[in-house]
Design an enzyme around this catalytic site. Structure first.
Site, PDB file in Angstrom:
ATOM      1  N   SER A 132       0.793  -1.242   0.000  1.00 49.70           N
ATOM      2  CA  SER A 132       0.000   0.000   0.000  1.00 49.70           C
ATOM      3  C   SER A 132       0.821   1.286   0.000  1.00 49.70           C
ATOM      4  CB  SER A 132      -0.966   0.002   1.184  1.00 49.70           C
ATOM      5  OG  SER A 132      -1.998  -0.901   0.933  1.00 49.70           O
TER       6      SER A 132
ATOM      7  N   CYS B  21       7.429  -2.138   5.695  1.00 50.00           N
ATOM      8  CA  CYS B  21       7.967  -2.868   6.855  1.00 50.00           C
ATOM      9  C   CYS B  21       9.252  -2.247   7.386  1.00 50.00           C
ATOM     10  CB  CYS B  21       8.307  -4.291   6.444  1.00 50.00           C
ATOM     11  SG  CYS B  21       6.968  -5.118   5.623  1.00 50.00           S
TER      12      CYS B  21
ATOM     13  N   ASN C 242       8.515  -7.303  11.286  1.00 46.62           N
ATOM     14  CA  ASN C 242       7.525  -6.228  11.084  1.00 46.62           C
ATOM     15  C   ASN C 242       6.199  -6.627  11.762  1.00 46.62           C
ATOM     16  OD1 ASN C 242       6.764  -8.286   9.322  1.00 46.62           O
ATOM     17  ND2 ASN C 242       5.791  -6.817   7.972  1.00 46.62           N
ATOM     18  N   PRO C 243       5.169  -5.771  11.754  1.00 45.16           N
ATOM     19  CA  PRO C 243       3.950  -6.036  12.531  1.00 45.16           C
ATOM     20  C   PRO C 243       3.237  -7.351  12.253  1.00 45.16           C
ATOM     21  CG  PRO C 243       4.006  -3.757  11.903  1.00 45.16           C
ATOM     22  CD  PRO C 243       5.163  -4.399  11.213  1.00 45.16           C
ATOM     23  N   CYS C 244       3.172  -7.752  11.011  1.00 45.93           N
ATOM     24  CA  CYS C 244       2.402  -8.998  10.769  1.00 45.93           C
ATOM     25  C   CYS C 244       3.277 -10.243  10.728  1.00 45.93           C
ATOM     26  CB  CYS C 244       1.581  -8.834   9.499  1.00 45.93           C
ATOM     27  SG  CYS C 244       0.474  -7.405   9.623  1.00 45.93           S
ATOM     28  N   GLY C 245       4.573 -10.091  10.981  1.00 47.25           N
ATOM     29  CA  GLY C 245       5.444 -11.249  11.200  1.00 47.25           C
ATOM     30  C   GLY C 245       6.111 -11.809   9.963  1.00 47.25           C
ATOM     31  N   GLU C 246       5.767 -11.269   8.782  1.00 53.26           N
ATOM     32  CA  GLU C 246       6.297 -11.889   7.565  1.00 53.26           C
ATOM     33  C   GLU C 246       7.697 -11.410   7.190  1.00 53.26           C
ATOM     34  OE1 GLU C 246       3.944  -9.699   7.711  1.00 53.26           O
ATOM     35  OE2 GLU C 246       3.990  -8.255   6.078  1.00 53.26           O
TER      36      GLU C 246
ATOM     37  N   PRO D 157       0.557 -10.304   4.118  1.00 55.12           N
ATOM     38  CA  PRO D 157      -0.879 -10.568   4.325  1.00 55.12           C
ATOM     39  C   PRO D 157      -1.757 -10.059   3.177  1.00 55.12           C
ATOM     40  CG  PRO D 157       0.021  -9.153   6.098  1.00 55.12           C
ATOM     41  CD  PRO D 157       1.143  -9.443   5.162  1.00 55.12           C
ATOM     42  N   THR D 158      -1.298  -9.043   2.469  1.00 57.20           N
ATOM     43  CA  THR D 158      -2.039  -8.409   1.362  1.00 57.20           C
ATOM     44  C   THR D 158      -3.461  -8.004   1.766  1.00 57.20           C
ATOM     45  OG1 THR D 158      -2.951 -10.433   0.316  1.00 57.20           O
ATOM     46  CG2 THR D 158      -0.732  -9.787  -0.325  1.00 57.20           C
TER      47      THR D 158
ATOM     48  N   THR E 194      -5.059  -5.162   2.098  1.00 51.26           N
ATOM     49  CA  THR E 194      -5.815  -4.215   1.267  1.00 51.26           C
ATOM     50  C   THR E 194      -5.579  -4.441  -0.220  1.00 51.26           C
ATOM     51  OG1 THR E 194      -5.154  -2.678   2.991  1.00 51.26           O
ATOM     52  CG2 THR E 194      -6.552  -1.825   1.265  1.00 51.26           C
TER      53      THR E 194
HETATM   54  N1  UDP Z   1       0.773  -2.446   7.676  1.00 53.32           N
HETATM   55  C1  UDP Z   1       0.584  -1.294   8.434  1.00 53.32           C
HETATM   56  N2  UDP Z   1      -0.684  -0.847   8.706  1.00 53.32           N
HETATM   57  C2  UDP Z   1      -1.790  -1.507   8.254  1.00 53.32           C
HETATM   58  C3  UDP Z   1      -1.610  -2.682   7.490  1.00 53.32           C
HETATM   59  C4  UDP Z   1      -0.313  -3.118   7.218  1.00 53.32           C
HETATM   60  O1  UDP Z   1       1.541  -0.691   8.867  1.00 53.32           O
HETATM   61  O2  UDP Z   1      -2.930  -1.062   8.529  1.00 53.32           O
HETATM   62  C5  UDP Z   1       2.150  -2.928   7.350  1.00 53.32           C
HETATM   63  C6  UDP Z   1       2.631  -4.033   8.248  1.00 53.32           C
HETATM   64  O3  UDP Z   1       4.041  -3.957   8.385  1.00 53.32           O
HETATM   65  C7  UDP Z   1       2.253  -5.270   7.473  1.00 53.32           C
HETATM   66  C8  UDP Z   1       2.609  -4.822   6.066  1.00 53.32           C
HETATM   67  O4  UDP Z   1       2.185  -3.469   6.049  1.00 53.32           O
HETATM   68  O5  UDP Z   1       2.977  -6.366   7.917  1.00 53.32           O
HETATM   69  C9  UDP Z   1       1.956  -5.568   4.955  1.00 53.32           C
HETATM   70  O6  UDP Z   1       0.560  -5.659   5.197  1.00 53.32           O
HETATM   71  P1  UDP Z   1      -0.477  -5.950   4.029  1.00 53.32           P
HETATM   72  O7  UDP Z   1       0.142  -6.912   3.079  1.00 53.32           O
HETATM   73  O8  UDP Z   1      -1.790  -6.310   4.638  1.00 53.32           O
HETATM   74  O9  UDP Z   1      -0.591  -4.502   3.338  1.00 53.32           O
HETATM   75  P2  UDP Z   1      -1.289  -4.023   1.980  1.00 53.32           P
HETATM   76  O10 UDP Z   1      -0.174  -3.670   1.058  1.00 53.32           O
HETATM   77  O11 UDP Z   1      -2.218  -5.065   1.456  1.00 53.32           O
HETATM   78  O12 UDP Z   1      -2.062  -2.793   2.397  1.00 53.32           O
END
Ligand code: UDP
Length: 612
Positions: A82, A98, A313-317, A460-461, A463
């Site tokens: 994002s 991250c 990072n927050p979600c562990g990946e 986690p993807t 969003t």
């Molecule tokens: N993350 C964050 N805030 C959020 C969601 C995600 O800071 O509300 C960060 C966090 O480090 C997470 C990483 O973005 O591990 C990837 O999350 P995700 O793949 O869900 O993000 P997307 O790119 O789909 O928004």
């Protein structure tokens, strides 16, 4: 195509209204009055242009690359994390999701970390911290002859600061707090989400995920007690950190040491089984803490000469060294299937362009601080992953909870890993290897060049999978139909499009059946649906928990960093089930594990209609 990409002929991208709303709220640029001033195509061009600008450093043609990147994203075959979509080409231009920040045992170091955290959150990134170096609660403070308040008290300050920053309303600040299982405050940490703190409401530390950092020594001690395990908590752990009043129970072999990080001296022992059971109990109740298997993480650390990894990072990946950051991107696997088989050629090309894209991000991103820039560019980590794996399996006619699905996971991820290495090696030859390459595992393994210390991560993807309209990451379908709580108050009713298509093709699409599906989420008990369809469209709650872990481990085999996987469990899951899942993750060499029992958090992102 040469010239202004805005003039390039191309089909306009269609998004259903609910997805368009997400884009408008979070991603599309707005003017000072809040009016949206770009459309989705404009967003992809903005990102493609900003990221292709890195080409100018290597004397290649940015226009051609810009067009390639635009196609990569606008086809939904790949989306970056994002922050890249939100910030690329804007004055902020911070593109990574991250970060890991160290927290040293002094007021200056703690509040520096707080300041950096605020800057990272403002730009849409998430931060992981290890609090293991902080002296425990009740320890001495030399300069003031006072008493230390301990890691938990400081975590609360970080939590409140996160609330205040709120990332400009577009992305909530997310944090990971890691504490070593050897830290004297570990029991308080394990229970931190389960014990409301005065003045903090019912959701303490809500901007934090918690992970206990365990080592093999701890897990070995646990194994000592395994045969006597009765799945019940003995209930004799006290908050002060004593493993129990009955000293006779404290068998030396099952106990492990507790160390004060300030003095580096052993200050006591705890019983591994009792601590593990407390982790299980709290994870079962609240989803936190998760576990990080630090020895496995460091065994796979590609740059051991740069020190030990202590946090993710927050979600562990994404395990990272202090001050490192990483940008992620995910391939949409639903777009990689043609006529019921994997389109390997297309996947190979997508991997190659995606690695090129993510490596460019490192050159154009505006790092939040110079220290983060320096540390990140030493290793140039990128994290290419996947989303829509559930859809891929359905299109291949393979049920998620089957050996064939696990084999597919291994085959697909090995392919992505191999080709991402090939792409990074090629970039290494033309642009130079990452500066720490000579001391890295890749050099030892015989690679002659490598542009990135890591190339793969399963994000986690959360969003970006909504934008691509597929199931997140490697998760099974959450439900065949469900309501998604996207952002404060916005709700989306979603019916899986592959299911809808199958129902129409096979002639069982009736209002009655679709209503029943929307109520239940699962189709297993809905009359009138053929058995083979029920077998294929299994949801997260239909499958045995073991399959979640097997799938996580299968992907981990060919992922440099780690795998984001929520082991989604039905509400009736027992503590013994959670315990089994944690132990299985360790045995299968996962780098960490988190569970989530349905309904165990007051506000969750997905819910089924009948629970509303
Ligand atoms: N993350 C964050 N805030 C959020 C969601 C995600 O800071 O509300 C960060 C966090 O480090 C997470 C990483 O973005 O591990 C990837 O999350 P995700 O793949 O869900 O993000 P997307 O790119 O789909 O928004």
């Amino acid at each position: 195509f040469k010239g202004n990409p805005k003039d390039m002929p191309g089909k306009s991208i269609y998004f259903p209204k609910n997805i368009h709303d997400v884009l408008e709220k979070r991603y599309l640029l707005k003017d000072e009055t809040g009016r949206v001033v770009e459309d989705p195509e404009g967003m992809f061009w903005r990102v493609a242009r900003a990221v292709s600008m890195a080409e100018t450093f290597y004397e290649s043609d940015p226009l051609e690359v810009e067009r390639e990147f635009y196609h990569l994203m606008s086809s939904m075959e790949f989306l970056p994390n994002s922050p890249t979509l939100m910030n690329a080409g804007t004055p902020m231009n911070q593109l990574s999701a991250c970060f890991v920040l160290p927290v040293g045992d002094s007021v200056t170091e703690i509040f520096n970390a707080l300041k950096y955290m605020a800057l990272i959150h403002k730009s849409g990134g998430g931060v992981g911290f290890s609090f293991s170096k902080l002296r425990p609660c009740g320890d001495v403070v030399g300069s003031t002859a006072g008493i230390a308040s301990g890691p938990l008290s400081f975590m609360r300050i970080f939590d409140v600061a996160t609330d205040v920053i709120k990332q400009g309303g577009r992305r909530r600040g997310a944090n990971m707090a890691v504490l070593s299982v050897h830290h004297p405050d570990i029991l308080e940490f394990i229970c931190a989400k389960n014990v409301p703190v005065e003045g903090e409401g019912s959701n303490p530390l809500e901007n934090f995920n918690l992970s206990v950092a365990v080592d093999n020594e701890f897990m070995d001690k646990l194994a000592f007690d395994e045969d006597k395990h009765d799945n019940n908590l003995t209930g004799n752990l006290t908050k002060e950190g004593s493993p129990g009043s009955d000293k006779s129970k404290k068998k030396l072999n099952g106990s492990y040491y507790i160390l004060n990080p300030r003095t580096n001296k052993i200050v006591g022992h705890l019983n591994a089984k009792e601590v593990f059971d407390l982790i299980v109990e709290n994870a079962w109740r609240t989803g936190d803490p998760g576990i990080l298997f630090m020895d496995e993480i460091n065994r796979m650390n590609p740059t051991p000469a740069s020190g030990k990894i202590e946090a993710t990072n927050p979600c562990g990946e994404q395990p990272l060294l202090p001050y490192e950051s990483c940008n992620l991107g995910s391939i949409n696997l639903a777009g990689m299937v043609k006529n019921g088989t994997v389109n390997w050629n297309k996947l190979e090309n997508t991997v190659k362009t995606a690695v090129h894209f993510l490596d460019n991000v490192l050159d154009v991103t505006n790092f939040p601080t110079s220290l983060i820039k320096t540390e990140t560019l030493k290793n140039r980590k990128i994290g290419l992953g996947v989303m829509g794996f559930a859809e891929m399996l359905i299109m291949l006619n393979v049920p998620y909870d089957s050996d064939e699905a696990v084999e597919t996971a291994v085959e697909v991820m090995k392919f992505i890993q191999d080709h991402s290495k090939k792409a990074s090696e090629e970039l290494g030859r033309s642009r130079g290897s990452f500066p720490n390459f000579k001391d890295s595992l890749w050099c030892k393994k015989g690679f002659k060049a490598m542009r990135n210390a890591t190339t793969t991560t399963i994000a986690p993807t959360g969003t970006i999978s909504i934008i691509a309209n597929v199931t997140s990451g490697i998760e099974p379908l959450f439900a065949v139909s469900f309501i998604r709580n996207v952002m404060n108050g916005t709700e989306l009713l979603e019916v899986n499009s592959l299911f809808e298509k199958t129902a129409l093709e096979r002639g069982f699409y009736t209002e009655e059946i679709m209503d029943a599906v929307a109520c239940k989420g699962s189709i297993q008990d809905v009359d009138g649906i053929p058995e083979d369809v029920k077998r294929l469209f299994v949801t997260a709650h239909d499958i045995k928990p073991e399959w979640h872990v097997k799938m996580q481990a299968a992907f981990q085999r060919y992922v440099d960093n780690a795998v984001s996987k929520t082991v989604n469990l039905p509400h009736h899951t027992t503590k013994a089930d959670v315990r089994r899942i944690f132990l299985m993750a360790y045995k299968l060499k996962c780098k960490g594990i988190t569970v989530y029992r349905y309904g165990s958090k007051t506000e969750q992102v997905w819910y089924l209609k009948e629970f509303k």
